[in-house]
Every structure is written in C-alpha cells, then in structure tokens.
Design a protein around this motif. Sequence first.
Motif, PDB file in Angstrom:
ATOM      1  N   VAL A  74     -43.467   3.280   7.124  1.00  0.00           N
ATOM      2  CA  VAL A  74     -42.894   2.463   7.832  1.00  0.00           C
ATOM      3  C   VAL A  74     -42.247   1.413   6.814  1.00  0.00           C
ATOM      4  O   VAL A  74     -43.039   0.954   5.752  1.00  0.00           O
ATOM      5  CB  VAL A  74     -43.568   1.490   8.500  1.00  0.00           C
ATOM      6  CG1 VAL A  74     -42.804   0.508   9.288  1.00  0.00           C
ATOM      7  CG2 VAL A  74     -44.431   2.434   9.630  1.00  0.00           C
ATOM      8  N   THR A  75     -41.028   1.561   6.573  1.00  0.00           N
ATOM      9  CA  THR A  75     -40.453   0.760   5.281  1.00  0.00           C
ATOM     10  C   THR A  75     -39.073   0.133   5.696  1.00  0.00           C
ATOM     11  O   THR A  75     -38.711   0.167   6.743  1.00  0.00           O
ATOM     12  CB  THR A  75     -40.095   2.007   4.419  1.00  0.00           C
ATOM     13  OG1 THR A  75     -39.704   1.573   3.219  1.00  0.00           O
ATOM     14  CG2 THR A  75     -39.005   3.146   4.721  1.00  0.00           C
ATOM     15  N   ALA A  76     -38.433  -0.486   4.669  1.00  0.00           N
ATOM     16  CA  ALA A  76     -37.257  -1.107   4.845  1.00  0.00           C
ATOM     17  C   ALA A  76     -36.116  -0.182   4.557  1.00  0.00           C
ATOM     18  O   ALA A  76     -36.066   0.978   3.782  1.00  0.00           O
ATOM     19  CB  ALA A  76     -36.927  -2.258   3.895  1.00  0.00           C
ATOM     20  N   HIS A  77     -34.798  -0.405   5.129  1.00  0.00           N
ATOM     21  CA  HIS A  77     -33.535   0.236   4.975  1.00  0.00           C
ATOM     22  C   HIS A  77     -33.342   0.585   3.592  1.00  0.00           C
ATOM     23  O   HIS A  77     -33.001   1.985   3.291  1.00  0.00           O
ATOM     24  CB  HIS A  77     -32.367  -0.269   5.832  1.00  0.00           C
ATOM     25  CG  HIS A  77     -32.394   0.175   7.118  1.00  0.00           C
ATOM     26  ND1 HIS A  77     -32.546   1.514   7.559  1.00  0.00           N
ATOM     27  CD2 HIS A  77     -31.824  -0.414   8.336  1.00  0.00           C
ATOM     28  CE1 HIS A  77     -32.462   1.468   9.167  1.00  0.00           C
ATOM     29  NE2 HIS A  77     -32.038   0.366   9.471  1.00  0.00           N
ATOM     30  N   GLU A  78     -33.614  -0.312   2.769  1.00  0.00           N
ATOM     31  CA  GLU A  78     -33.307  -0.084   1.152  1.00  0.00           C
ATOM     32  C   GLU A  78     -34.013   1.061   0.393  1.00  0.00           C
ATOM     33  O   GLU A  78     -33.588   1.503  -0.459  1.00  0.00           O
ATOM     34  CB  GLU A  78     -32.867  -1.411   0.472  1.00  0.00           C
ATOM     35  CG  GLU A  78     -34.368  -2.231   0.699  1.00  0.00           C
ATOM     36  CD  GLU A  78     -34.570  -3.210   1.431  1.00  0.00           C
ATOM     37  OE1 GLU A  78     -34.787  -4.292   1.358  1.00  0.00           O
ATOM     38  OE2 GLU A  78     -33.742  -3.173   2.718  1.00  0.00           O
ATOM     39  N   TYR A  79     -35.199   1.175   1.042  1.00  0.00           N
ATOM     40  CA  TYR A  79     -35.936   2.140   0.440  1.00  0.00           C
ATOM     41  C   TYR A  79     -36.161   3.532   0.837  1.00  0.00           C
ATOM     42  O   TYR A  79     -36.966   4.416   0.454  1.00  0.00           O
ATOM     43  CB  TYR A  79     -37.454   1.732   0.299  1.00  0.00           C
ATOM     44  CG  TYR A  79     -37.500   0.277  -0.424  1.00  0.00           C
ATOM     45  CD1 TYR A  79     -36.970   0.030  -1.696  1.00  0.00           C
ATOM     46  CD2 TYR A  79     -38.254  -0.994   0.091  1.00  0.00           C
ATOM     47  CE1 TYR A  79     -36.998  -1.039  -2.642  1.00  0.00           C
ATOM     48  CE2 TYR A  79     -38.080  -2.268  -0.445  1.00  0.00           C
ATOM     49  CZ  TYR A  79     -37.646  -2.140  -1.836  1.00  0.00           C
ATOM     50  OH  TYR A  79     -37.634  -3.494  -2.401  1.00  0.00           O
ATOM     51  N   ALA A  80     -35.429   3.566   2.192  1.00  0.00           N
ATOM     52  CA  ALA A  80     -35.738   4.794   3.060  1.00  0.00           C
ATOM     53  C   ALA A  80     -35.455   5.912   2.311  1.00  0.00           C
ATOM     54  O   ALA A  80     -35.959   7.027   2.528  1.00  0.00           O
ATOM     55  CB  ALA A  80     -34.900   4.704   4.462  1.00  0.00           C
ATOM     56  N   ASP A  81     -34.306   6.103   1.441  1.00  0.00           N
ATOM     57  CA  ASP A  81     -33.610   7.359   0.836  1.00  0.00           C
ATOM     58  C   ASP A  81     -34.808   7.685  -0.045  1.00  0.00           C
ATOM     59  O   ASP A  81     -34.933   9.023  -0.249  1.00  0.00           O
ATOM     60  CB  ASP A  81     -32.517   7.160   0.148  1.00  0.00           C
ATOM     61  CG  ASP A  81     -31.434   6.794   1.110  1.00  0.00           C
ATOM     62  OD1 ASP A  81     -31.642   7.236   2.349  1.00  0.00           O
ATOM     63  OD2 ASP A  81     -30.114   6.433   0.537  1.00  0.00           O
ATOM     64  N   GLY A  82     -35.691   7.288  -0.676  1.00  0.00           N
ATOM     65  CA  GLY A  82     -36.707   7.705  -1.460  1.00  0.00           C
ATOM     66  C   GLY A  82     -37.665   8.254  -0.956  1.00  0.00           C
ATOM     67  O   GLY A  82     -38.480   9.147  -1.539  1.00  0.00           O
ATOM     68  N   TYR A  83     -38.123   7.870   0.431  1.00  0.00           N
ATOM     69  CA  TYR A  83     -38.915   8.604   1.065  1.00  0.00           C
ATOM     70  C   TYR A  83     -38.480   9.603   2.057  1.00  0.00           C
ATOM     71  O   TYR A  83     -39.115  10.249   2.824  1.00  0.00           O
ATOM     72  CB  TYR A  83     -39.667   7.412   1.923  1.00  0.00           C
ATOM     73  CG  TYR A  83     -40.532   6.551   1.495  1.00  0.00           C
ATOM     74  CD1 TYR A  83     -41.707   7.061   0.630  1.00  0.00           C
ATOM     75  CD2 TYR A  83     -39.790   5.133   0.950  1.00  0.00           C
ATOM     76  CE1 TYR A  83     -42.442   5.931  -0.165  1.00  0.00           C
ATOM     77  CE2 TYR A  83     -40.652   4.434   0.150  1.00  0.00           C
ATOM     78  CZ  TYR A  83     -41.807   4.521  -0.496  1.00  0.00           C
ATOM     79  OH  TYR A  83     -42.534   3.728  -1.264  1.00  0.00           O
ATOM     80  N   ALA A  84     -37.287  10.000   1.838  1.00  0.00           N
ATOM     81  CA  ALA A  84     -36.601  10.670   2.802  1.00  0.00           C
ATOM     82  C   ALA A  84     -37.212  12.347   3.113  1.00  0.00           C
ATOM     83  O   ALA A  84     -37.066  12.980   3.984  1.00  0.00           O
ATOM     84  CB  ALA A  84     -35.155  11.047   2.811  1.00  0.00           C
ATOM     85  N   HIS A  85     -37.838  12.835   1.857  1.00  0.00           N
ATOM     86  CA  HIS A  85     -38.252  13.927   1.899  1.00  0.00           C
ATOM     87  C   HIS A  85     -39.430  14.121   2.498  1.00  0.00           C
ATOM     88  O   HIS A  85     -40.084  15.206   2.594  1.00  0.00           O
ATOM     89  CB  HIS A  85     -38.494  14.422   0.238  1.00  0.00           C
ATOM     90  CG  HIS A  85     -39.347  13.736  -0.287  1.00  0.00           C
ATOM     91  ND1 HIS A  85     -39.240  12.344  -0.779  1.00  0.00           N
ATOM     92  CD2 HIS A  85     -40.632  13.829  -0.924  1.00  0.00           C
ATOM     93  CE1 HIS A  85     -40.135  11.748  -1.367  1.00  0.00           C
ATOM     94  NE2 HIS A  85     -41.306  12.796  -1.239  1.00  0.00           N
TER      95      HIS A  85
END
Length: 413
Positions: free
Chosen positions: A31-42
């Motif tokens: 569960v994360t903030a929008h600004e960090y989502a891309d880094g966890y997208a995998h």
Amino acid sequence: MRHILVFAKTPHAKTPYDRWLAGTGIVPVIVTAHEYADGYAHLPHVYAFADYDTNQLVEKTALRLAREFAVEAVFARAEADVVRAAQLRELLGLPGQHTASALAFRDKVVMKDHLAGGPVEIPAYRKLDSAYTAVEFVAEHGYPVVVKPVSESGSLGTRVIRDEADLDACLAAPWRGSSEIEVFIPGQMYHVDGLVLGGEVAFVHPFRYLNDCLSFRDDDWVANLPLTPQDPLYDRLVKAAQAVLAELPTPPQTAFHSEFWITPDDRLVFCEIASRTGGGMISSMVRHAFGIDLDKEWLYGECGLPPTLGTPSYRPAGALCIPPQSGVLEQLPTGETGAERPECIREEALTGAAGREYHGGVKSGLFLAGYVVDGDTEEEVAANLERVAGWFSDNTRWRRLSAPAPAPAGGTA
C-alpha cells in the motif's frame, strides 16, 4: 504462500521489500503513495493512493487486503503510518506494535507523560490547548519557548518563540492540529539510532549533527556523523536511549530514532523518540558505516525471520542532506555540468529535477540531494561533508523567482 502487508511510503530503490523477502516464501502486499507506485509496479499486489498521509481509503483498503490475504504481519517504516499500522494490527490481533505504544512514540505529550520523573531529564512541557496555556506557560518559565506539533516528524511546524512578538505571530497563525509548548533547551543536539529485536536492543549507536535539524529553515544543509566509542558522550547517550526505551511501551520489534541535547552546562536532556528508522540519509549511512540495513532487519523481525546483521563492523561515514532553495532549479551537479564529483561520495540520492520550482526547505528529513560520504577518520568525514556541501552549492544553479529579467546585451533595462 505467506503474505505481509506493507505501508510503503518510500521509493522501491530505498526499500526493495520483494528483494529483501526473496526466498523466504513471504510475499509483500504493498500500500503506497501515487508518487512511489511505479517503482513497485513489477510486484503482483500494489495499491496506490493520492494524498496518502490523510486519505482514509488507505486504512479501508489495508483492512480489506489484510483479511483477503490473511496477512501474518503489518510493516510500516514512515511516521505517517505508525499509528494506522498499529491500529490495524490491534484490530486483527496481529503481533507487533499496538495503538498505545504507537501513540507513546508519536505523540510528544503522551511520550513525555511516560518519561516524566524517570531517569532521563525532560524539558518542562504542556499540551498547548489554547492561547491561555501559552501565556501561562511563558509567565511561569519565561522566553524562549518552543511550540511544536505533537505528532509531526522532521521538525515540521516547530517554532522557537523568543519574545512577545513571536508569540503573537504564532497565536495568530497556529498549527492546525494538536501542539505542545516546552522550554527551549540550548546546546548541541545528538541522535541515537538502533534496532530492537525480540524485545532486546540488538543495535544502538549515537551520532552528532553537523549544523542542526532546524537548518532546513534557513535552506541550509544538515549532516550526521557517528560518534566513536572513545567519545566521552558515547556511553551517556547510549544509556539514555536505553533508559527511554525501558520507560516507554516499546514494541518487541522496532527501529528507533531518538534525539537528545547536551547543554552548555553538560546536562543530557531528552528531546524525542520515534519507533522507526531515522529520516534523510540516516539508514543509508548506517548501512555504509556498520554494514547493517536497519529497515531490512526490522522487516525480518516483524516477519519472524532470523536476523542477518551478525557482528557489526565499523568504517567512518557520514550523511548529508541538502534542502532546496527558493526558486526554479536550473542545474544540478551531474556529469553533464563538467563538475568533478568528489571521490568521497559513496551514495547519492537526488529527489529533484531541473525546471522544477521550489520554495525552500520543508522539514529536516526531506531533501533535494542526499549523500553518504566516507573518509579514513571521523575528522576527515566531517571535512568531506562540508566539502561535498560546497561542491553541490558551487555546481547548482537557481533562478530566483523575484529576480528581474536580465538586460539585453549592450543596453539597459
């Protein structure tokens, strides 16, 4: 397959939960903030939110996910997540820090209520519930005093009140939320960081600030440097941190970041403590200086996994955080500038980009550029920290928002 729910208010590069848990049979639900989502997208289970700190859909979704995946534990390393994670654990009967403990490490008034009359000196303080309280407190203790939010991190919202005009300005524009007022403590500030595993202090070390944690107010840098065990303050600070942990309802698995003053008359006075790793580049510095990743070891503790920290070694290293100026950032000291990067830099974190507008420092843990710097001795590290700060300043270009347009060549404006 086992699952753990992670409140992940950090970029994946800083907290690669999937890599840390590889081979353990435990899958993180992020569960994360929008600004960090891309880094966890995998990752297979990632849920991102705008306005992360205050958006209560974060809690609602976390509860649903925790039940859906039958999570065995909840992990949260950011100050904004300490209480929400504790409440979720308590609601679901999961192990770890529960609400009373979280509040004792997050609410500065509750914290000091636990410590009052204990073995470590604390400043005189009161919950600031009205202007009447402020006036009475000043009448009793005199100026200067400090007004701070009870539950913010990184010195956000902290104000030093030195006279009646400062007090009037503070009361005219108060912090929106609960605050406390306490006497101002002069002196050098130190911090003690560490790790509790299985209810025992598994790692602890004191550090001194170069500049101080309010330097961001002047858009100035702040740095952290470990004390050597031979330093006369080393044992005093370690014992003070351990005494504070013993007085508080400390959870069985937690990192901690505590701050103390050493006054001009050599008193050790408590400032505050948090049940999390320190902000800025502190965790990175600890990793380089001691070979310990505090966040990883804390995660392992929450998951019931055996620690991997072993016997810490030590090599001199320090952390540097540089806040933004006010204006438009036109150039950072990258390879394209032609500026030779100091060889003492071991890790770099740039959070900004050319073309963006900034309005100065916001809080001590937020930075435009962060560095881990090494050297052969503590004195050399301290000198290198100042050298890197100077190098960054010399090779960064800003356009002031209030500056007039330059005059055309050969003419006047």
